[in-house]
Design a protein around this motif. Structure first.
Motif, short mmCIF file in Angstrom:
data_model
loop_
_atom_site.label_atom_id
_atom_site.label_comp_id
_atom_site.label_asym_id
_atom_site.label_seq_id
_atom_site.Cartn_x
_atom_site.Cartn_y
_atom_site.Cartn_z
N GLU A 19 0.90 -1.09 -0.31
CA GLU A 19 -0.02 -0.30 0.24
C GLU A 19 1.35 1.15 0.04
O GLU A 19 0.49 2.14 -0.70
CB GLU A 19 -0.69 0.01 0.83
N GLY A 62 -10.04 -0.77 0.65
CA GLY A 62 -9.43 -0.70 1.12
C GLY A 62 -10.64 -0.81 2.24
O GLY A 62 -10.70 0.29 3.57
N HIS A 109 -7.58 4.59 2.51
CA HIS A 109 -7.72 5.02 0.91
C HIS A 109 -8.44 6.18 0.28
O HIS A 109 -9.84 6.11 1.05
CB HIS A 109 -6.93 3.96 0.05
N ASP A 117 -4.96 7.89 -3.59
CA ASP A 117 -3.85 6.48 -3.63
C ASP A 117 -3.55 5.80 -5.09
O ASP A 117 -3.22 4.51 -5.10
CB ASP A 117 -4.14 5.82 -2.37
N PHE A 139 -3.59 -7.32 -2.52
CA PHE A 139 -3.15 -6.07 -2.96
C PHE A 139 -2.20 -6.15 -4.38
O PHE A 139 -1.80 -4.92 -4.83
CB PHE A 139 -2.65 -6.16 -2.11
#
Length: 309
Positions: free
Chosen positions: A52, A101, A106, A110, A284
């Motif tokens: 992230e 998220g 977020h 992002d 992710f």
């Protein structure tokens, strides 16, 4: 594709593989502890925080080299959308991307990292903010995403887009929100019934019933009636466009199962555009493949939007 219909699903974190079942099954064959784990993506991707941070840094770099146009789609300061468009765009297809998220983390800033891939193919990439469960309820987040999509269709020509070629994408909780947008009655809002021409949903949750049985219920405070209303798989008759379904091979079993079941339903009604598995990727890492034009996910988006591969 693995349906993940039981806890014994190949790649498993230690929490499932080694702990005994502590209670009777609460959903499928999952005990409460196991169900909590299969709806906790951090258990399946120990490097989540690192990924992230990397996405945020990549997004910041994209914003420096190709600053977006930021517009207001609603009445509050949070109702903003970033628009990345090719120079002198005119009549370009538009992709609205709803970030993930867990409905709590977020912002639009992002998820700037896919912008270059789309813009270099002549498309417009758009990312809205829509709030979080820290300050609003899930029905409010869905309503904000609907407003952002409606604003996009009504205002596409003002930023070089084609209002008749608006597409939608989302990842994780963002895929859930995007799916809720897809079952919106656009005719009631004065738009064409097929306001969204196609969508790509990546590792989303399309039935909230098992989600509410998991530990996510501690912050996902909705009623049973709201859960039914916000479970897109229960409203398949409202879907008017082709949908591409994506999952990651290292997703948790429940995220795999939800993607597979939704894809099967779409295929049965002739609405499935494609199924894609992001290989060697966890939950992710999956959307990061949109930074590479040659990835299977990017190629799926290009096909859906009628762009050159």
């Amino acid at each position: 594709m693995n349906t993940g219909s039981s806890p014994d699903d190949g790649i498993r974190p230690a929490t499932i593989a080694t702990r005994p079942v502590a209670s009777a099954p609460v959903f499928l064959n999952y005990s409460q502890e196991q169900l909590d784990v299969v709806y906790d993506q951090a258990a399946w991707a120990p490097q989540m925080a690192e990924i992230e941070v990397r996405d945020s840094e990549t997004s910041a770099a994209v914003r420096r080299t190709m600053p977006p146009r930021t517009e207001q789609y609603g009445t509050t300061d949070a109702d903003q959308v970033d628009i990345f468009a090719p120079a002198n765009a005119r009549g370009a297809p538009v992709l609205v991307f709803i970030h993930g998220g867990a409905w709590t983390r977020h912002t639009r800033q992002d998820v700037s990292y896919p912008a270059r891939t789309l813009v270099e193919r002549g498309a417009i990439y758009e990312a809205p903010d829509f709030g979080s469960l820290k300050t609003a309820r899930l029905p409010d987040l869905v309503a904000n995403c609907q407003r952002a999509l409606e604003w996009t269709v009504r205002n596409a020509t003002s930023f070089g887009g084609d209002p008749d070629r608006v597409f939608l994408a989302g990842h994780s909780a963002g895929a859930h929100l995007a799916a809720c947008v897809l079952v919106t009655d656009w005719s009631a809002r004065g738009l064409p019934a097929d306001a969204v021409k196609g969508a790509m949903l990546m590792s989303g949750m399309y039935d909230l019933y098992p989600v509410l049985l998991s530990s996510r219920s501690s912050y996902l405070e909705i009623t049973a009636e709201e859960a039914a209303a916000l479970s897109p798989i229960r409203h398949l008759d409202r879907i008017t466009c082709p949908i591409a379904i994506v999952s990651a091979d290292q997703d948790s079993p429940e995220f795999k199962r939800q993607s597979a079941v939704f894809a099967d339903a779409l295929e049965g009604m002739g609405r499935l555009a494609s199924r894609t598995v992001a290989f060697n990727a966890n939950h992710f890492q999956e959307p990061e493949q949109l930074t590479r034009a040659d990835s299977a996910i990017s190629q799926g988006i290009f096909s859906l939007m009628g762009l050159q591969p």
